[in-house]
Design a protein around this motif. Structure first.
Motif, PDB file in Angstrom:
ATOM      1  N   ASP A  30       0.845  -1.207   0.000  1.00  0.00           N
ATOM      2  CA  ASP A  30       0.000   0.000   0.000  1.00  0.00           C
ATOM      3  C   ASP A  30       0.880   1.256   0.000  1.00  0.00           C
ATOM      4  OD1 ASP A  30      -2.208  -1.583   0.031  1.00  0.00           O
ATOM      5  OD2 ASP A  30      -2.764  -1.204   2.118  1.00  0.00           O
ATOM      6  N   TRP A  31       1.984   1.181   0.744  1.00  0.00           N
ATOM      7  CA  TRP A  31       2.915   2.322   0.765  1.00  0.00           C
ATOM      8  C   TRP A  31       3.530   2.523  -0.634  1.00  0.00           C
ATOM      9  CZ3 TRP A  31       8.239   1.657  -0.160  1.00  0.00           C
ATOM     10  CH2 TRP A  31       8.985   2.843  -0.103  1.00  0.00           C
ATOM     11  N   LEU A  32       3.931   1.447  -1.268  1.00  0.00           N
ATOM     12  CA  LEU A  32       4.498   1.577  -2.625  1.00  0.00           C
ATOM     13  C   LEU A  32       3.493   2.258  -3.544  1.00  0.00           C
ATOM     14  CD1 LEU A  32       6.268  -1.891  -3.087  1.00  0.00           C
ATOM     15  CD2 LEU A  32       7.365   0.332  -3.379  1.00  0.00           C
ATOM     16  N   HIS A  33       2.235   1.824  -3.431  1.00  0.00           N
ATOM     17  CA  HIS A  33       1.197   2.388  -4.283  1.00  0.00           C
ATOM     18  C   HIS A  33       0.979   3.875  -3.983  1.00  0.00           C
ATOM     19  CE1 HIS A  33      -2.545   2.754  -6.487  1.00  0.00           C
ATOM     20  NE2 HIS A  33      -3.123   3.212  -5.401  1.00  0.00           N
ATOM     21  N   ALA A  34       0.840   4.184  -2.685  1.00  0.00           N
ATOM     22  CA  ALA A  34       0.495   5.572  -2.327  1.00  0.00           C
ATOM     23  C   ALA A  34       1.656   6.524  -2.595  1.00  0.00           C
ATOM     24  CB  ALA A  34       0.106   5.636  -0.843  1.00  0.00           C
ATOM     25  N   GLU A  35       2.856   6.176  -2.105  1.00  0.00           N
ATOM     26  CA  GLU A  35       3.962   7.129  -2.187  1.00  0.00           C
ATOM     27  C   GLU A  35       4.710   7.064  -3.513  1.00  0.00           C
ATOM     28  OE1 GLU A  35       6.179   8.006   1.358  1.00  0.00           O
ATOM     29  OE2 GLU A  35       8.031   8.027   0.202  1.00  0.00           O
ATOM     30  N   ARG A  36       4.898   5.867  -4.032  1.00  0.00           N
ATOM     31  CA  ARG A  36       5.738   5.742  -5.222  1.00  0.00           C
ATOM     32  C   ARG A  36       4.952   5.748  -6.530  1.00  0.00           C
ATOM     33  NH1 ARG A  36      10.816   4.235  -3.999  1.00  0.00           N
ATOM     34  NH2 ARG A  36      11.370   4.932  -1.907  1.00  0.00           N
ATOM     35  N   SER A  37       3.625   5.607  -6.447  1.00  0.00           N
ATOM     36  CA  SER A  37       2.836   5.677  -7.678  1.00  0.00           C
ATOM     37  C   SER A  37       1.926   6.908  -7.662  1.00  0.00           C
ATOM     38  CB  SER A  37       2.018   4.404  -7.863  1.00  0.00           C
ATOM     39  OG  SER A  37       1.286   4.507  -9.050  1.00  0.00           O
ATOM     40  N   GLU A  38       0.963   6.931  -6.718  1.00  0.00           N
ATOM     41  CA  GLU A  38       0.000   8.040  -6.673  1.00  0.00           C
ATOM     42  C   GLU A  38       0.680   9.401  -6.601  1.00  0.00           C
ATOM     43  OE1 GLU A  38      -3.906   7.469  -6.295  1.00  0.00           O
ATOM     44  OE2 GLU A  38      -2.724   6.313  -7.713  1.00  0.00           O
ATOM     45  N   GLN A  39       1.742   9.500  -5.779  1.00  0.00           N
ATOM     46  CA  GLN A  39       2.371  10.813  -5.586  1.00  0.00           C
ATOM     47  C   GLN A  39       3.379  11.154  -6.683  1.00  0.00           C
ATOM     48  OE1 GLN A  39       3.505  12.426  -1.785  1.00  0.00           O
ATOM     49  NE2 GLN A  39       2.677  10.650  -0.750  1.00  0.00           N
ATOM     50  N   VAL A  40       3.619  10.224  -7.590  1.00  0.00           N
ATOM     51  CA  VAL A  40       4.614  10.510  -8.639  1.00  0.00           C
ATOM     52  C   VAL A  40       3.945  10.573 -10.019  1.00  0.00           C
ATOM     53  CG1 VAL A  40       6.792   9.798  -9.710  1.00  0.00           C
ATOM     54  CG2 VAL A  40       6.444   9.455  -7.252  1.00  0.00           C
ATOM     55  N   SER A  41       3.418   9.458 -10.512  1.00  0.00           N
ATOM     56  CA  SER A  41       2.858   9.485 -11.869  1.00  0.00           C
ATOM     57  C   SER A  41       1.378   9.118 -11.897  1.00  0.00           C
ATOM     58  CB  SER A  41       3.646   8.530 -12.778  1.00  0.00           C
ATOM     59  OG  SER A  41       3.663   7.241 -12.192  1.00  0.00           O
ATOM     60  N   GLY A  42       0.911   8.441 -10.861  1.00  0.00           N
ATOM     61  CA  GLY A  42      -0.519   8.118 -10.772  1.00  0.00           C
ATOM     62  C   GLY A  42      -1.032   7.141 -11.821  1.00  0.00           C
ATOM     63  N   ASP A  43      -0.121   6.467 -12.526  1.00  0.00           N
ATOM     64  CA  ASP A  43      -0.553   5.550 -13.586  1.00  0.00           C
ATOM     65  C   ASP A  43      -0.394   4.085 -13.186  1.00  0.00           C
ATOM     66  OD1 ASP A  43       2.158   5.463 -13.451  1.00  0.00           O
ATOM     67  OD2 ASP A  43       2.545   6.035 -15.530  1.00  0.00           O
ATOM     68  N   GLY A  44      -0.140   3.864 -11.891  1.00  0.00           N
ATOM     69  CA  GLY A  44       0.001   2.487 -11.417  1.00  0.00           C
ATOM     70  C   GLY A  44       1.450   2.032 -11.343  1.00  0.00           C
ATOM     71  N   LEU A  45       2.338   2.636 -12.149  1.00  0.00           N
ATOM     72  CA  LEU A  45       3.753   2.261 -12.091  1.00  0.00           C
ATOM     73  C   LEU A  45       4.362   2.860 -10.822  1.00  0.00           C
ATOM     74  CD1 LEU A  45       4.855   2.888 -15.803  1.00  0.00           C
ATOM     75  CD2 LEU A  45       4.492   0.675 -14.676  1.00  0.00           C
ATOM     76  N   VAL A  46       5.358   2.172 -10.247  1.00  0.00           N
ATOM     77  CA  VAL A  46       6.013   2.716  -9.053  1.00  0.00           C
ATOM     78  C   VAL A  46       7.412   3.221  -9.412  1.00  0.00           C
ATOM     79  CG1 VAL A  46       4.746   1.472  -7.255  1.00  0.00           C
ATOM     80  CG2 VAL A  46       6.664   0.342  -8.379  1.00  0.00           C
ATOM     81  N   ALA A  47       7.799   4.337  -8.786  1.00  0.00           N
ATOM     82  CA  ALA A  47       9.112   4.919  -9.067  1.00  0.00           C
ATOM     83  C   ALA A  47      10.116   4.478  -8.010  1.00  0.00           C
ATOM     84  CB  ALA A  47       9.002   6.441  -9.055  1.00  0.00           C
ATOM     85  N   ILE A  48      11.358   4.232  -8.438  1.00  0.00           N
ATOM     86  CA  ILE A  48      12.432   4.018  -7.466  1.00  0.00           C
ATOM     87  C   ILE A  48      13.181   5.338  -7.342  1.00  0.00           C
ATOM     88  CG2 ILE A  48      12.675   1.538  -7.786  1.00  0.00           C
ATOM     89  CD1 ILE A  48      15.121   2.075  -9.589  1.00  0.00           C
ATOM     90  N   LEU A  49      13.762   5.599  -6.149  1.00  0.00           N
ATOM     91  CA  LEU A  49      14.413   6.893  -5.997  1.00  0.00           C
ATOM     92  C   LEU A  49      15.906   6.807  -5.704  1.00  0.00           C
ATOM     93  CD1 LEU A  49      14.351   7.053  -2.730  1.00  0.00           C
ATOM     94  CD2 LEU A  49      12.215   8.279  -3.083  1.00  0.00           C
ATOM     95  N   HIS A  50      16.461   5.629  -5.941  1.00  0.00           N
ATOM     96  CA  HIS A  50      17.922   5.475  -5.827  1.00  0.00           C
ATOM     97  C   HIS A  50      18.282   4.224  -6.632  1.00  0.00           C
ATOM     98  CE1 HIS A  50      21.929   4.848  -4.108  1.00  0.00           C
ATOM     99  NE2 HIS A  50      21.857   6.087  -3.636  1.00  0.00           N
ATOM    100  N   PRO A  51      19.465   4.226  -7.309  1.00  0.00           N
ATOM    101  CA  PRO A  51      19.829   3.019  -8.067  1.00  0.00           C
ATOM    102  C   PRO A  51      19.813   1.759  -7.194  1.00  0.00           C
ATOM    103  CG  PRO A  51      21.322   4.798  -8.641  1.00  0.00           C
ATOM    104  CD  PRO A  51      20.456   5.311  -7.522  1.00  0.00           C
ATOM    105  N   TRP A  52      20.204   1.861  -5.925  1.00  0.00           N
ATOM    106  CA  TRP A  52      20.215   0.679  -5.054  1.00  0.00           C
ATOM    107  C   TRP A  52      18.840   0.076  -4.889  1.00  0.00           C
ATOM    108  CZ3 TRP A  52      23.618   3.172  -0.666  1.00  0.00           C
ATOM    109  CH2 TRP A  52      24.965   3.124  -1.050  1.00  0.00           C
ATOM    110  N   GLU A  53      17.777   0.862  -5.070  1.00  0.00           N
ATOM    111  CA  GLU A  53      16.445   0.287  -4.919  1.00  0.00           C
ATOM    112  C   GLU A  53      16.166  -0.767  -5.990  1.00  0.00           C
ATOM    113  OE1 GLU A  53      13.666   2.984  -2.249  1.00  0.00           O
ATOM    114  OE2 GLU A  53      13.493   3.530  -4.359  1.00  0.00           O
TER     115      GLU A  53
END
Ligand code: GLC
Length: 421
Positions: free
Chosen positions: A142-165
């Motif tokens: 749910d966190w991945l969805h809310a913070e990494r998708s909804e707050q970034v592109s909102g298209d369902g894809l999740v963003a990583i914010l560091h190469p190590w991720e």
């Protein structure tokens, strides 16, 4: 090749790397180099432990989620005890002090937790274990969805914010963010640290991070991370169903469907017949042929695309079909370096965890014969070189850490009836 001996050795490696202390049980990737607990390593270890000793697999995953943040983030590293020995201590000196918390990191890693829980559940049918892990899993996805998708592109894809991720530290894809032709070790190390420093300044607030100017603003829709996320949403949905929660199961199935559609629409390059990672804000595609782009094979996707990935890339002798198949970077790339390097990782060698995913993807697409062939080659390589961190795809030579945990994934493949080699 004697598969039974290799499987027995795999079990010995995991046992050798087992770390047990007060309140924690986990398998470290390698005692000589990597002594802490890493997220995706632990999930892979649990998948293999499930064959040998499901109780240990359960403990490994229970330990993993203990340092989950209140918002749901599961850290990519948990530091349960101080490192010993020269190399591990140098590693700590370089990076550990950069995180706001001293006992865990502030970033995540590929989200295959649901797959790991499922592998253990399938062996044990232990409903109490499932009930114990479900809340942590739901909060994490749910966190991945809310913070990494909804707050970034909102298209369902999740963003990583560091190469190590991504788990693939210096894959050439990231050079597009860094905007330099060749990433030298020192510059690379400085850049990885600088990103964390800038995020510390931004208070790890995604809305602030979005506004950072220059190469320390790293927000990427990585193909492998998203493919793993989508597959795991489906697995999580099945686990929710197993626990009788159909309404949660529906939510995860819907998220998986939306993300898969976006992945196919936004990351597929029709001309190249390949999936490329992209900048999550600008949409710029990063046209590097790496193993990340093969990951959609693990999903139920358009068959023509899957066939193109197979025929034009997996089986291409200038890309991934090398004497030992499935290097992390295609041979045709100017960045391809078949030799392992301790400083600039993920520039060409084979890593077992990514090869394992692609073998599973080929099986999923009905190419059991090719999947078996690759499994046979990987087993031959490990039998000769041992359980190493990375391998040369041209010669099979092993590099990096010894007695390396996730290289035991070969046992998971060898024990699979469908892959009999
Ligand atoms: C390296 C790898 C990373 C892995 C870690 C521990 O940093 O790039 O994916 O989790 O080692 O094995």
């Amino acid at each position: 090749m004697d598969a039974e001996i290799l499987v027995r050795h795999a079990q010995e490696v995991l046992r050798h790397n087992l770390v047990i202390g007060e309140g924690f049980t986990y398998t470290c990737p390698s005692r000589d180099t990597y002594q802490h607990q890493w997220l995706w390593d632990s999930c892979f270890h649990a998948i293999v432990w499930a064959h040998f000793d499901p109780k240990i697999a359960q403990q490994e995953l229970i330990t993993l989620v203990q340092k989950q943040f209140p918002n749901g983030l599961i850290p990519h590293m948990n530091y349960w005890r101080p490192a010993t020995g020269f190399k591990p201590r140098v590693g700590d000196f370089l990076y550990k002090g950069t995180w706001p918390e001293k006992d865990r990191s502030r970033i995540t890693q590929p989200p295959l937790l649901a797959q790991a829980v499922q592998a253990v559940y399938q062996k044990t049918h232990d409903n109490a274990f499932l009930a114990q892990l479900l809340p942590a899993m739901e909060r994490y996805y749910d966190w991945l969805h809310a913070e990494r998708s909804e707050q970034v592109s909102g298209d369902g894809l999740v963003a990583i914010l560091h190469p190590w991720e991504s788990g693939m530290d210096l894959l050439p894809i990231w050079d597009y963010v860094h905007h330099i032709r060749r990433l030298f070790a020192l510059r690379a190390g400085a850049w990885l640290g600088a990103i964390i420093k800038d995020y510390n300044k931004a208070g790890w607030d995604i809305n602030h991070i979005k506004t950072i100017q220059g190469p320390t603003r790293f927000l990427v829709h990585d193909v492998s991370f998203n493919s793993i996320y989508i597959l795991n949403l489906q697995v999580l949905a099945d686990l929710c169903s197993a626990a009788g929660d159909e309404s949660r199961a529906d939510i995860y199935r819907q998220r998986a469907a939306m993300a898969r559609q976006s992945l196919e629409q936004k990351c597929w390059d029709e001309k190249a017949g390949f999936f490329y990672s992209r900048d999550a804000i600008t949409g710029e595609l990063f046209p590097e042929v790496t193993i990340s782009g093969l990951f959609p094979l693990i999903l139920d996707m358009d068959k023509t695309k899957a066939e193109r990935l197979l025929r034009e890339h997996v089986l291409n002798e200038n890309e991934f079909w090398l004497p030992f198949p499935l290097p992390c970077v295609a041979k045709s790339s100017p960045h391809f370096n078949p030799r392992g390097s301790a400083m600039v990782l993920w520039r060409g060698p084979i890593w077992l965890c990514t090869a394992w995913y692609i073998v599973r993807g080929l099986l999923h697409n009905g190419h059991g014969d090719i999947a078996s062939k690759i499994t046979g080659k990987l087993a031959e390589m490990i039998q000769k070189a041992g359980f190493r961190e990375q391998y040369n795809p041209l010669t099979g030579q092993g590099y990096g850490a010894k007695n390396f945990g996730w290289s035991t994934l070969i046992a998971d493949l060898l024990l699979d009836e469908k892959l009999k080699v």
